[in-house]
Design a protein around this motif. Sequence first.
Motif, mmCIF file in Angstrom:
data_model
loop_
_atom_site.group_PDB
_atom_site.id
_atom_site.type_symbol
_atom_site.label_atom_id
_atom_site.label_comp_id
_atom_site.label_asym_id
_atom_site.label_seq_id
_atom_site.Cartn_x
_atom_site.Cartn_y
_atom_site.Cartn_z
ATOM 1 N N UNK A 143 0.859 -1.182 0.000
ATOM 2 C CA UNK A 143 0.000 0.000 0.000
ATOM 3 C C UNK A 143 0.900 1.239 0.000
ATOM 4 N N UNK A 144 0.302 2.382 -0.318
ATOM 5 C CA UNK A 144 0.969 3.675 -0.119
ATOM 6 C C UNK A 144 0.511 4.176 1.245
ATOM 7 N N UNK A 145 1.434 4.183 2.174
ATOM 8 C CA UNK A 145 1.095 4.474 3.567
ATOM 9 C C UNK A 145 1.878 5.670 4.077
ATOM 10 N N UNK A 146 1.380 6.328 5.098
ATOM 11 C CA UNK A 146 2.163 7.395 5.721
ATOM 12 C C UNK A 146 3.474 6.840 6.255
ATOM 13 N N UNK A 147 4.546 7.588 6.075
ATOM 14 C CA UNK A 147 5.846 7.217 6.628
ATOM 15 C C UNK A 147 5.787 7.513 8.132
ATOM 16 N N UNK A 148 5.429 6.502 8.901
ATOM 17 C CA UNK A 148 5.155 6.716 10.319
ATOM 18 C C UNK A 148 6.362 7.287 11.055
ATOM 19 N N UNK A 149 7.535 6.764 10.764
ATOM 20 C CA UNK A 149 8.736 7.235 11.461
ATOM 21 C C UNK A 149 8.944 8.725 11.222
ATOM 22 N N UNK A 150 8.830 9.148 9.977
ATOM 23 C CA UNK A 150 9.059 10.547 9.636
ATOM 24 C C UNK A 150 7.953 11.451 10.175
ATOM 25 N N UNK A 151 6.707 11.065 9.971
ATOM 26 C CA UNK A 151 5.596 11.943 10.332
ATOM 27 C C UNK A 151 5.411 12.045 11.836
ATOM 28 N N UNK A 152 5.577 10.932 12.553
ATOM 29 C CA UNK A 152 5.442 10.979 14.005
ATOM 30 C C UNK A 152 6.526 11.863 14.611
ATOM 31 N N UNK A 153 7.757 11.704 14.133
ATOM 32 C CA UNK A 153 8.863 12.455 14.703
ATOM 33 C C UNK A 153 8.737 13.949 14.398
ATOM 34 N N UNK A 154 8.421 14.301 13.164
ATOM 35 C CA UNK A 154 8.316 15.728 12.823
ATOM 36 C C UNK A 154 7.115 16.376 13.497
ATOM 37 N N UNK A 155 6.010 15.641 13.608
ATOM 38 C CA UNK A 155 4.858 16.191 14.320
ATOM 39 C C UNK A 155 5.178 16.417 15.789
ATOM 40 N N UNK A 156 5.937 15.477 16.361
ATOM 41 C CA UNK A 156 6.311 15.587 17.773
ATOM 42 C C UNK A 156 7.169 16.835 18.019
ATOM 43 N N UNK A 157 8.088 17.130 17.104
ATOM 44 C CA UNK A 157 9.025 18.247 17.302
ATOM 45 C C UNK A 157 8.572 19.525 16.592
ATOM 46 N N UNK A 158 7.337 19.576 16.102
ATOM 47 C CA UNK A 158 6.910 20.730 15.300
ATOM 48 C C UNK A 158 6.917 22.029 16.080
ATOM 49 N N UNK A 159 6.740 21.989 17.418
ATOM 50 C CA UNK A 159 6.751 23.218 18.212
ATOM 51 C C UNK A 159 8.005 23.333 19.070
ATOM 52 N N UNK A 160 9.065 22.583 18.699
ATOM 53 C CA UNK A 160 10.326 22.641 19.441
ATOM 54 C C UNK A 160 11.149 23.850 18.992
ATOM 55 N N UNK A 161 12.305 23.991 19.612
ATOM 56 C CA UNK A 161 13.168 25.128 19.306
ATOM 57 C C UNK A 161 13.705 25.044 17.877
ATOM 58 N N UNK A 162 14.225 26.177 17.393
ATOM 59 C CA UNK A 162 14.771 26.236 16.039
ATOM 60 C C UNK A 162 15.919 25.238 15.863
ATOM 61 N N UNK A 163 16.777 25.121 16.859
ATOM 62 C CA UNK A 163 17.933 24.230 16.748
ATOM 63 C C UNK A 163 17.495 22.757 16.692
ATOM 64 N N UNK A 164 16.471 22.412 17.473
ATOM 65 C CA UNK A 164 15.969 21.027 17.443
ATOM 66 C C UNK A 164 15.369 20.718 16.088
ATOM 67 N N UNK A 165 14.569 21.629 15.565
ATOM 68 C CA UNK A 165 13.940 21.396 14.260
ATOM 69 C C UNK A 165 14.996 21.329 13.146
ATOM 70 N N UNK A 166 16.042 22.110 13.297
ATOM 71 C CA UNK A 166 17.126 22.054 12.304
ATOM 72 C C UNK A 166 17.819 20.695 12.336
ATOM 73 N N UNK A 167 18.054 20.165 13.536
ATOM 74 C CA UNK A 167 18.681 18.842 13.660
ATOM 75 C C UNK A 167 17.796 17.772 13.041
ATOM 76 N N UNK A 168 16.492 17.887 13.230
ATOM 77 C CA UNK A 168 15.563 16.916 12.635
ATOM 78 C C UNK A 168 15.614 17.012 11.111
ATOM 79 N N UNK A 169 15.668 18.218 10.579
ATOM 80 C CA UNK A 169 15.728 18.380 9.115
ATOM 81 C C UNK A 169 17.011 17.787 8.538
ATOM 82 N N UNK A 170 18.092 17.887 9.286
ATOM 83 C CA UNK A 170 19.352 17.273 8.838
ATOM 84 C C UNK A 170 19.191 15.757 8.747
#
Length: 501
Positions: A143-170
């Motif tokens: 199936x075409x499914x949501x990438x759970x690892x990516x979406x859960x982690x980014x949603x979890x850190x969506x309101x974190x600090x700029x440096x944390x979000x930058x580390x996640x983007x890396x």
Amino acid sequence: MTTDTSIVTFLVKSVRNLRTYGKLAVGILLLALGISSVIYTPSDFLFDLRLRMVPGTPPYTMWAEPPENLLAKVYIFNVTNSERFLNGSDYDLHLQEIGPIVYREKFGHSNIRFNENSTLTYTITRRLHYLPELNTIDINDTIIAPNLAMLVMTSYFSDSSYFTRTAIKVLLYKHESEPFVKMSIYDFLHNASSALLEDARLFNGKLVPSTNVGVLNQMYLKNSYNVTVAIGPKYGNKDFFTIQNVDGVNSLPGFNRCKPPFSRTSETTLFPQFLTKSDKINAWKAVLCKAVDGVYASDVSRYGLHGYRFEVPLNVFNRTEPKYEDCYKGDPPLPNGLADLSACYHGYPFAASFPHFMSADPIVSNRLKGLKPDIDKHLTYLNVEKLSGVPLGGRAIFQINLIFRDMSSFGSKLGRFTNMNLPFAYVGYEIEGLPVHVRVVLYIMTILVPNTQLFMSIAFFVFAFTLFYYYCKQWNKPGITNRTFPIDHKKCKEEESFIKI
């Protein structure tokens, strides 16, 4: 010769006297049973044994060795326009329901211990077992499914600090992660492991308790609980088998900031005895992380047994209920139709709802297409035998969703998920049926004994007075000597007349 004749005569007289006194003794016993069965009925006796959960009795054995009659039917969603959604061609995300994928939930009760304060403590363990014979869907299909690892982690850190979000983007750039992936149904449910999560665990191990975010793997990551319930006359029928604490805590497990209290809450296997239409039941399911009420809807009959149908109200996931502090409102508060489950799932932004967001505010399903809520398919209900509180049938059904806030800081693709509520899967737990031996025990306790105990009492009295009658009549026969007390012939004649009547 004379001596032998005397011995024979003595023995004959002794046997006659023994028979006579035997009738008297049995008559007294039957009379006592008759009186006792009126004051303390056989039905009261059986339900009192069950109230005390006396080991070795059928009610105790049925609970300690539960039948394997609970099916778990899992439904997932295939994304049919993933590329058009991500590039902005489609504003809405199109979902296609796939299911059911059928499992059997096997659970057992172990480490059973009776406590001095009239409670019972036990360990309940639950596991899912796949049933290939009941499935029409190949779990190896993709199936075409949501990438759970990516979406859960980014949603979890969506309101974190700029440096944390930058580390996640890396991390996302390093692993070339995409919001949607092609994967098998099995992996989506059981084995959604990712190298992204491995690296994230090195970054902060406390925030990644498991590198496998498969939907069912997360739901059953903790599958064992120590439960203490009320039993015995101290608590009575209305509080029978209601939860006193779970893992030593006298509120629903998993919460720190807020403590959802037990409200005569049951652990779904047994409910209070002698239910009425004005009663409500309250049931806790560990994977739901929430206790929900059931209110009387109608009378039901099954297997010749009589019970009540209790339905979960459609506002159970609303913010206005319950009246105590709302432990499921989320931060910021979720709209009606969603209940925050993050406290039970490591802080991940998960929420529960009815399937297809049934009865939720329209904003909840904003930008989602393909959802078809149906009250006949998606309502939760339970049929309970009204005297014993044993479930006769029913369905508990709920959906797990991922909640997104502002995702714009993670780029244009993830920014498309801003303020969406994405359903992963929903599960319906259905009682398949009751084994024959359980039906027989329930029939005896709730139908046969209550409906025949009056006749049993009358029979005790009739047999008792019949024996008294023959006892008196025996004393009138010649050859019985050495009477040690006078016989009231008038009383015997009165009893004889009573028996004839």
